[in-house]
Design a protein around this motif. Structure first.
Motif, PDB file in Angstrom:
ATOM      1  N   CYS A   1      48.312  33.935  50.312  1.00 31.52           N
ATOM      2  CA  CYS A   1      48.374  31.978  50.511  1.00 31.52           C
ATOM      3  C   CYS A   1      50.448  32.323  49.531  1.00 31.52           C
ATOM      4  O   CYS A   1      50.708  32.587  49.340  1.00 31.52           O
ATOM      5  CB  CYS A   1      48.077  31.926  49.189  1.00 31.52           C
TER       6      CYS A   1
ATOM      7  N   ALA B   1      51.220  30.980  46.601  1.00 30.07           N
ATOM      8  CA  ALA B   1      51.512  31.222  45.468  1.00 30.07           C
ATOM      9  C   ALA B   1      51.710  33.138  45.504  1.00 30.07           C
ATOM     10  O   ALA B   1      52.278  33.285  44.504  1.00 30.07           O
ATOM     11  CB  ALA B   1      50.443  30.415  44.752  1.00 30.07           C
ATOM     12  N   CYS B   2      50.917  33.651  45.909  1.00 31.63           N
ATOM     13  CA  CYS B   2      51.347  35.182  46.365  1.00 31.63           C
ATOM     14  C   CYS B   2      52.833  35.249  46.354  1.00 31.63           C
ATOM     15  O   CYS B   2      53.284  36.132  45.804  1.00 31.63           O
ATOM     16  CB  CYS B   2      50.376  36.071  47.105  1.00 31.63           C
TER      17      CYS B   2
ATOM     18  N   CYS C   1      47.076  37.073  42.411  1.00 33.99           N
ATOM     19  CA  CYS C   1      47.185  35.560  42.615  1.00 33.99           C
ATOM     20  C   CYS C   1      46.532  34.280  41.764  1.00 33.99           C
ATOM     21  O   CYS C   1      45.331  34.740  41.732  1.00 33.99           O
ATOM     22  CB  CYS C   1      47.261  35.262  43.661  1.00 33.99           C
TER      23      CYS C   1
ATOM     24  N   CYS D   1      44.428  31.945  45.488  1.00 35.35           N
ATOM     25  CA  CYS D   1      43.469  33.105  45.871  1.00 35.35           C
ATOM     26  C   CYS D   1      43.551  33.964  45.142  1.00 35.35           C
ATOM     27  O   CYS D   1      42.556  34.786  46.017  1.00 35.35           O
ATOM     28  CB  CYS D   1      45.014  33.438  47.241  1.00 35.35           C
TER      29      CYS D   1
END
Ligand SMILES: [Zn+2]
Length: 251
Positions: free
Chosen positions: A170, A172-173, A243, A246
């Motif tokens: 995602c 945010a990863c 993360c 996710c």
């Protein structure tokens, strides 16, 4: 499809990867576009011209004279008007068949989630990390495919997070929410006019591929564009098990 639609979309229908079936999918599709600025302009223009059934645009700003250098969905006469109203007028003139919903509001995560639920794909053309992270959180939660893009100075980047797949990374990863990511805004840094067109057009291409199933998307890859040297490279993206959005320790 009626005769006029067969003509209007004939160059898509001629493509074996899209064809009548793919075009019918586009006509029935609903796309959510966050931002009606530099990226949102080409995204909305191509999705509308390609016949995506419902296009929802979110942007609470009004058109400013400094926008017109790159935000090609807006006209000089639209300065001072809400961007979503200006965009809707342009898009209606190109393809009156498309239902364009303009939301002149600053959307928070809850609102984005409610909107994303009603759409098949989310395309993020926003210009700040807070919105990008809110869009990402909603897409992770709902497992909606997300097409992300950014353009500043001469540098662009595009990624697809096909969150329908559990193994998908995602946003945010890639850019952790706790990171020191600082917003570099066009207002301060400047942006090369066609860069937003290139990045937004690639986002539109990826969205159309996600909706029709044609080809292979950028899922799992980040495309980096240096428009000054005109060099493109892609790097592999992996899901970060740690993360906060996710991963295993999601809050
Ligand atoms: Zn993640």
């Amino acid at each position: 499809m009626n005769d006029e639609q067969l003509l209007r979309y004939s160059r898509h229908i001629l493509l074996p990867q899209i064809g009548i079936e793919g075009q019918a999918k586009l006509l029935a599709a609903r796309a959510l576009v966050i931002g009606a600025g530099g990226l949102g302009s080409p995204i909305a223009l191509y999705l509308a011209s390609a016949g995506v059934g419902v296009l929802t645009l979110c942007d609470d700003e009004a058109v400013d004279l400094t926008n017109l250098q790159r935000q090609i969905v807006h006209r000089t006469e639209a300065v001072g008007r809400k961007k979503v109203d200006s965009a809707r007028a342009t898009l209606a003139a190109i393809n009156p068949e498309v239902k364009v919903v303009g939301l002149a509001e600053r959307v928070d995560e809850k609102r984005i989630e409610a909107l994303a639920r009603e759409h098949d794909v989310v395309i993020d053309g926003s210009d700040n990390f807070a919105t990008r992270h809110a869009v990402n959180r909603a897409c992770v939660k709902l497992r909606k495919p997300l097409v992300s893009g950014a353009a500043v100075r001469f540098d662009g980047q595009i990624a697809v997070f096909d969150l329908r797949a559990a193994a998908s990374a995602c946003y945010a990863c890639l850019f952790p929410e706790s990171g020191e990511s600082e917003d570099v805004r066009c207002a301060v840094m400047g942006v090369f006019a066609p860069l937003t067109g290139i990045v937004g057009s690639i986002q539109a291409a990826e969205a159309l591929k996600l909706l029709t199933g044609a080809g292979e998307t950028l899922a799992g890859r980040l495309l980096l564009l240096d428009a000054l040297a005109m060099q493109v490279r892609t790097i592999k993206l992996a899901k970060d098990p740690g993360c906060s959005v996710c991963g295993n320790n999601r809050s």
